[in-house]
Design an enzyme around this catalytic site. Structure first.
Site, PDB file in Angstrom:
ATOM      1  N   SER B 135       0.950  -1.188   0.085  1.00 16.92           N
ATOM      2  CA  SER B 135      -0.054   0.031   0.013  1.00 16.92           C
ATOM      3  C   SER B 135       0.745   1.007  -0.056  1.00 16.92           C
ATOM      4  O   SER B 135       2.172   1.354   0.390  1.00 16.92           O
ATOM      5  CB  SER B 135      -0.955   0.109   1.265  1.00 16.92           C
ATOM      6  OG  SER B 135      -1.557   1.059   1.342  1.00 16.92           O
ATOM      7  N   TYR B 148      -1.074   0.165  10.495  1.00 16.58           N
ATOM      8  CA  TYR B 148      -1.388  -0.497   9.295  1.00 16.58           C
ATOM      9  C   TYR B 148      -0.098  -0.058   8.244  1.00 16.58           C
ATOM     10  O   TYR B 148       0.502  -0.610   7.376  1.00 16.58           O
ATOM     11  CB  TYR B 148      -2.553   0.072   8.500  1.00 16.58           C
ATOM     12  CG  TYR B 148      -2.951  -0.367   7.227  1.00 16.58           C
ATOM     13  CD1 TYR B 148      -3.581  -1.638   6.764  1.00 16.58           C
ATOM     14  CD2 TYR B 148      -2.878   0.508   6.132  1.00 16.58           C
ATOM     15  CE1 TYR B 148      -3.805  -2.021   5.492  1.00 16.58           C
ATOM     16  CE2 TYR B 148      -3.086   0.190   4.743  1.00 16.58           C
ATOM     17  CZ  TYR B 148      -3.676  -1.152   4.547  1.00 16.58           C
ATOM     18  OH  TYR B 148      -3.815  -1.366   3.292  1.00 16.58           O
TER      19      TYR B 148
HETATM   20  N1  LIG Z   1      -8.997  -0.986  -0.207  1.00 14.25           N
HETATM   21  C1  LIG Z   1      -8.057  -0.083  -0.571  1.00 14.25           C
HETATM   22  O1  LIG Z   1      -7.987   1.241  -0.347  1.00 14.25           O
HETATM   23  C2  LIG Z   1      -6.553  -0.743  -0.323  1.00 14.25           C
HETATM   24  C3  LIG Z   1      -5.574   0.197  -0.541  1.00 14.25           C
HETATM   25  C4  LIG Z   1      -4.141  -0.500  -0.600  1.00 14.25           C
HETATM   26  C5  LIG Z   1      -3.985  -1.615  -0.500  1.00 14.25           C
HETATM   27  N2  LIG Z   1      -5.120  -2.583  -0.057  1.00 14.25           N
HETATM   28  C6  LIG Z   1      -4.812  -3.803   0.306  1.00 14.25           C
HETATM   29  O2  LIG Z   1      -5.510  -4.700  -0.688  1.00 14.25           O
HETATM   30  C7  LIG Z   1      -5.507  -6.057  -0.203  1.00 14.25           C
HETATM   31  C8  LIG Z   1      -6.807  -6.457  -0.244  1.00 14.25           C
HETATM   32  O3  LIG Z   1      -8.011  -5.680   0.422  1.00 14.25           O
HETATM   33  P1  LIG Z   1      -9.448  -5.055   0.055  1.00 14.25           P
HETATM   34  O4  LIG Z   1      -9.445  -3.808  -0.275  1.00 14.25           O
HETATM   35  O5  LIG Z   1      -9.943  -6.012  -1.117  1.00 14.25           O
HETATM   36  O6  LIG Z   1     -10.188  -5.502   1.337  1.00 14.25           O
HETATM   37  P2  LIG Z   1     -11.234  -6.724   1.860  1.00 14.25           P
HETATM   38  O7  LIG Z   1     -12.139  -7.120   0.785  1.00 14.25           O
HETATM   39  O8  LIG Z   1     -11.443  -6.219   3.421  1.00 14.25           O
HETATM   40  O9  LIG Z   1      -9.871  -7.926   1.904  1.00 14.25           O
HETATM   41  C9  LIG Z   1      -9.151  -8.135   3.481  1.00 14.25           C
HETATM   42  C10 LIG Z   1      -9.133  -9.437   2.999  1.00 14.25           C
HETATM   43  O10 LIG Z   1      -8.026  -9.960   4.043  1.00 14.25           O
HETATM   44  C11 LIG Z   1      -8.254 -11.184   4.460  1.00 14.25           C
HETATM   45  N3  LIG Z   1      -7.500 -11.370   5.919  1.00 14.25           N
HETATM   46  C12 LIG Z   1      -7.641 -10.541   6.837  1.00 14.25           C
HETATM   47  N4  LIG Z   1      -6.717 -11.245   7.939  1.00 14.25           N
HETATM   48  C13 LIG Z   1      -6.566 -12.240   7.400  1.00 14.25           C
HETATM   49  C14 LIG Z   1      -5.772 -13.333   8.019  1.00 14.25           C
HETATM   50  N5  LIG Z   1      -5.261 -13.373   9.090  1.00 14.25           N
HETATM   51  N6  LIG Z   1      -5.711 -14.490   7.056  1.00 14.25           N
HETATM   52  C15 LIG Z   1      -6.110 -14.636   5.920  1.00 14.25           C
HETATM   53  N7  LIG Z   1      -6.870 -13.706   5.455  1.00 14.25           N
HETATM   54  C16 LIG Z   1      -6.998 -12.629   5.964  1.00 14.25           C
HETATM   55  C17 LIG Z   1      -9.562 -11.092   4.790  1.00 14.25           C
HETATM   56  O11 LIG Z   1     -10.098 -12.296   4.684  1.00 14.25           O
HETATM   57  P3  LIG Z   1     -11.658 -13.011   5.299  1.00 14.25           P
HETATM   58  O12 LIG Z   1     -12.531 -12.764   3.940  1.00 14.25           O
HETATM   59  O13 LIG Z   1     -11.522 -14.419   5.700  1.00 14.25           O
HETATM   60  O14 LIG Z   1     -12.107 -11.822   6.295  1.00 14.25           O
HETATM   61  C18 LIG Z   1     -10.164 -10.061   3.731  1.00 14.25           C
HETATM   62  O15 LIG Z   1     -10.485 -11.289   2.485  1.00 14.25           O
HETATM   63  C19 LIG Z   1      -5.156  -5.706   1.510  1.00 14.25           C
HETATM   64  O16 LIG Z   1      -4.061  -6.262   1.733  1.00 14.25           O
HETATM   65  C20 LIG Z   1      -5.093  -4.313   1.537  1.00 14.25           C
HETATM   66  O17 LIG Z   1      -4.398  -3.849   2.568  1.00 14.25           O
HETATM   67  C21 LIG Z   1      -6.358  -2.240   0.058  1.00 14.25           C
END
Ligand SMILES: NC(=O)c1ccc[n+]([C@@H]2O[C@H](COP(=O)([O-])OP(=O)(O)OC[C@H]3O[C@@H](n4cnc5c(N)ncnc54)[C@H](OP(=O)(O)O)[C@@H]3O)[C@@H](O)[C@H]2O)c1
Ligand SMILES: Cc1cc2nc3c(=O)[nH]c(=O)nc-3n(C[C@H](O)[C@H](O)[C@H](O)COP(=O)(O)OP(=O)(O)OC[C@H]3O[C@@H](n4cnc5c(N)ncnc54)[C@H](O)[C@@H]3O)c2cc1C
Lengths: 441, 243
Positions: B135, B148
């Site tokens: 990120s 984070y």
């Molecule tokens: N959205 C943004 O603006 C943004 C920006 C930059 C980076 N990111 C990164 O993109 C990635 C995907 O996030 P997203 O935006 O798509 O949000 P999201 O849908 O909330 O995804 C987060 C995922 O991480 C999984 N997770 C959390 N803790 C875990 C663990 N201990 N073991 C296995 N899985 C775990 C969750 O699994 P469960 O389904 O089991 O809960 C969920 O599927 C993340 O790394 C996030 O930091 C997001």
């Protein structure tokens, strides 16, 4: 968060929640009051607004697709747009489709939607094999035409009040190509049009556009649009190379500018262009892709905003076949009043056996009105005419009718309310609509 | 046709990636914490793309299980995409170790634990591709999300180190900095439209960047410049800002 549906009226400040698993949904049901499911918010009014709104949009997985038999099953938040992308390449189409593909399978069931083929294929629920529903007590129940039929009947067209539809299993329609052979027939007045509806009733798809401004002997000047799924041999070579092409394919050019017909300023122009322009012959034939044929409005994103902040309402009623007088009276009132759209869409429904769904054998007419002073009073007046002739209004398009009119115009209302009470005794599920229409008394 | 392992597959970005990889004709292996979700997603992908889809239970925070998780895969995958992450509650995490620990585990420690093993295996094979969703928050510590941010920053440096190590061994490492993405992680936030990508956009960009063996991907180009400016602010000034 402020939430409003397609017509931007009314606006509800609500808590919006979603879920990924059945367990999470159960927790939401246990810990909240006044819940209602919401799909893609394409209804025109208050049906999917409540204190707590359960967004279905993330619960959108395809679960089963038998390419031989055309049986399809999905989570209720899957859109028709996605379903078409999955099924069309294999030669299967939606059994019933509304005028936009941006609605969910759950919304299709809860409103028991109809399409241009109602007189042949009935409404969406006629093709549903099974529903999985989470009830107010958090249990999941399957129902269908033969299984728990009371729950099924009250869920189809029941506007989300029996519970949260989780899964929908239904039958698709076999197609050879993704094109529609379209036929347009001009009618110079209403009588002529109604005659054509009868004459061409063997066509799978039919709907008419009427110019409401014409008075006198041209009253009801219209174009009847007929359609059939094109067969392979009908396609010109250019299209036959890829007969089951889905929408959204960049190869597909869309020679279409009709969406403006919803807008008063442009509507008459585009209608006239169609009526007097290249369309010189009385009967016109051609082949078009299903996307512009069924979903012309989808090509203009957010056209609903063009009505401005106050929003608009759609008035869709159905009158029995015998009530052509009523039809004429309502159309006259609207054109005198100069409030509605100049163009409206008329369709003839076939017979329908159902508890609380909108369609019944007769004429249905839909038209948009920008919200302005005096509109609701005027619509109350139209309600009286509709009632006088034994008609009713489409719930999914309604934001303003009164409870008494609803109770009296839907013949099975009381039975419906009973079943809802049986499955949701505590009134967990409620919406602004269910309150306004006093569905729970 | 490749075998792509998606860790955290049910995330919004993960689902979009699974669709994008399967649409390109790859087998996708979905790993995550809830079988029900994985099964639903798998059914959907099979119906849409006719590709091989497998599911595996995986918890990034349960580092003891990572070895047996990887051994349980049918074969060593061609690519591993590390998507899981957890935004958490910054304020709570400042005083509540459990919350802070969860953030560190989900964004850094868990990733290191599983990718260390993947890196060894890929190095040994002399082939493979590792994609990490990190990120822009990891580029400069800010009061509003430095737990984070520091974990993602650690992850970014970790991926950089891996790339440096594995480049000579025929293994590619791609670091993805998506900027704002419209997902459930950010649903409660008011994000500026032009700076916010859709998950499908992220997925398309990642698949392409991996194919072209890019090192770092900013999904929306503006973010590279925004972060450059943010990094250029001198610390004596930066510490006075409330960001
Ligand atoms: N959205 C943004 O603006 C943004 C920006 C930059 C980076 N990111 C990164 O993109 C990635 C995907 O996030 P997203 O935006 O798509 O949000 P999201 O849908 O909330 O995804 C987060 C995922 O991480 C999984 N997770 C959390 N803790 C875990 C663990 N201990 N073991 C296995 N899985 C775990 C969750 O699994 P469960 O389904 O089991 O809960 C969920 O599927 C993340 O790394 C996030 O930091 C997001
Ligand atoms: C341009 C346009 C053209 C249209 N043309 C037609 C047409 O030709 N024929 C026709 O019949 N309709 C038509 N409609 C109306 C539309 O098809 C219906 O309003 C449909 O129900 C909208 O579905 P949705 O998924 O957006 O649900 P929403 O609008 O969000 O909700 C509609 C109702 O469904 C309920 N609901 C949604 N999901 C669930 C669920 N999972 N479980 C329980 N209840 C649920 C809601 O509570 C609410 O009562 C049209 C709408 C538009 C915008």
């Amino acid at each position: 968060m402020d939430v409003t549906n397609w017509n931007n009226y009314p606006v509800k400040n609500a808590e919006v929640v979603f879920f990924d698993t059945k367990g999470e949904l159960r927790k939401l049901i246990d810990t909240n009051e006044h819940l209602i499911a919401r799909g893609l918010g394409r209804c025109y009014g208050d049906a999917s607004l409540s204190d707590t709104i359960i967004e279905m949009g993330k619960y959108e997985k395809a679960l089963h697709f038998d390419r031989e038999s055309g049986v399809f099953e999905c989570q209720a938040g899957l859109s028709l747009d996605d379903i078409l992308k999955i099924t069309v390449p294999h030669g299967w189409f939606l059994p019933v489709t509304p005028g936009t593909k941006f609605i969910t399978a759950g919304g299709a069931v809860a409103s028991d939607i109809h399409g241009k083929n109602h007189h042949v294929d009935g409404s969406f629920s006629n093709h549903v094999l099974k529903l999985d529903i989470m009830l107010a007590d958090g249990t999941i129940t399957s129902c269908g035409p033969e299984e728990k039929a009371d729950l099924f009947r009250a869920t189809c067209g029941g506007m989300g009040l029996t519970g949260i539809i989780l899964g929908v299993r239904f039958r698709l329609k076999k197609i050879e190509t993704s094109y529609i052979t379209q036929r347009q027939v001009k009618a110079s007045n209403l009588d002529e049009l109604l005659g054509y509806f009868e004459e061409y009733k063997h066509y799978t798809y039919s709907v008419a556009w009427i110019d409401c401004l014409k008075k006198g002997k041209h009253f009801g000047r219209s174009i009847l649009m007929l359609g059939e799924h094109s067969r392979n041999e009908e396609l010109p070579d250019k299209l036959a190379a890829d007969p089951l092409v889905v929408h959204g394919d960049p190869k597909l050019t869309v020679p279409f500018n009709l969406p403006a017909f919803v807008l008063n300023k442009f509507s008459v122009k585009s209608f006239n262009a169609l009526y007097y322009g290249k369309n010189l012959k009385k009967i016109q034939q051609g082949i078009v892709h299903y996307d512009p044929y069924f979903y012309p409005l989808d090509f203009v994103h957010s056209w609903n905003r063009m009505y401005g902040k106050k929003g608009f309402v759609q008035y869709q009623f159905v009158l029995p076949l015998s009530a052509t007088d009523g039809l004429v009276r309502i159309m006259r009132r609207i054109s005198e009043k100069n409030m509605g759209s100049f163009l409206t869409v008329l369709k003839v429904f076939g017979p329908q056996q159902s508890l609380i769904s909108f369609p019944m054998e007769g004429y249905t007419l839909a038209m948009d009105f920008a919200i302005e002073d005096g509109l609701f009073e005027f619509l109350d007046e139209l309600d009286q005419i509709v009632e006088e002739y034994g008609g009713r209004l489409y719930l999914t398009k309604d934001a303003r009718m009164n409870a008494r009119f609803f109770h009296d115009s839907y013949p099975h209302f009381r039975e419906f309310a009973e079943i809802v009470r049986k499955y949701d005794p505590q009134e967990k599920f409620s919406s602004l609509m269910s309150k306004r229409l006093e569905i729970r008394g | 046709m490749k075998n792509i392992l998606l860790l955290g597959a049910y995330s919004d970005i993960g689902q979009a990636l699974a669709r994008a990889y399967a649409a390109e004709g790859n087998n996708v292996w979905l790993a995550g914490r809830k079988q029900e979700k994985l099964d639903d997603l798998a059914a959907d992908l099979r119906i849409r793309y006719d590709q091989g889809v497998e599911t595996f239970l995986f918890d990034a925070a349960d580092t003891d299980s990572h070895e047996s998780f990887l051994e349980g895969l049918p074969v060593l995958p061609d690519s591993v995409v590390c998507i899981f992450g957890y935004l958490g509650e910054q304020e709570q995490a400042q005083s509540d170790w459990e919350q802070a620990h969860r953030i560190l585990m989900a964004n850094y420690v868990g990733a290191v634990s599983v990718l260390n093993r993947v890196a060894d295996a890929f190095e040994h094979r002399g082939k493979g591709s590792i994609v990490g969703i990190s990120s822009v928050a990891g580029e400069r510590g800010r009061q509003s999300n430095y737990l984070y941010g520091s974990a993602k920053g650690g992850f970014t440096l970790y991926l950089q180190g891996l790339r440096n190590r594995l480049f000579k061994k025929g293994v590619h490492v791609l670091t993805v900095k998506p900027g704002f993405v419209d997902t459930r992680m950010t649903e409660h936030l008011q994000l500026p439209g032009p700076l916010t990508a859709k998950p499908e956009q992220v997925a398309r960009a990642v698949v392409k960047a991996e194919r072209k063996k890019k090192n770092t991907l900013y999904v929306l180009w503006m973010w590279r410049w925004i972060m450059l400016i943010i990094k250029l602010i001198p610390e004596p000034v930066f510490k006075r800002l409330s960001l």
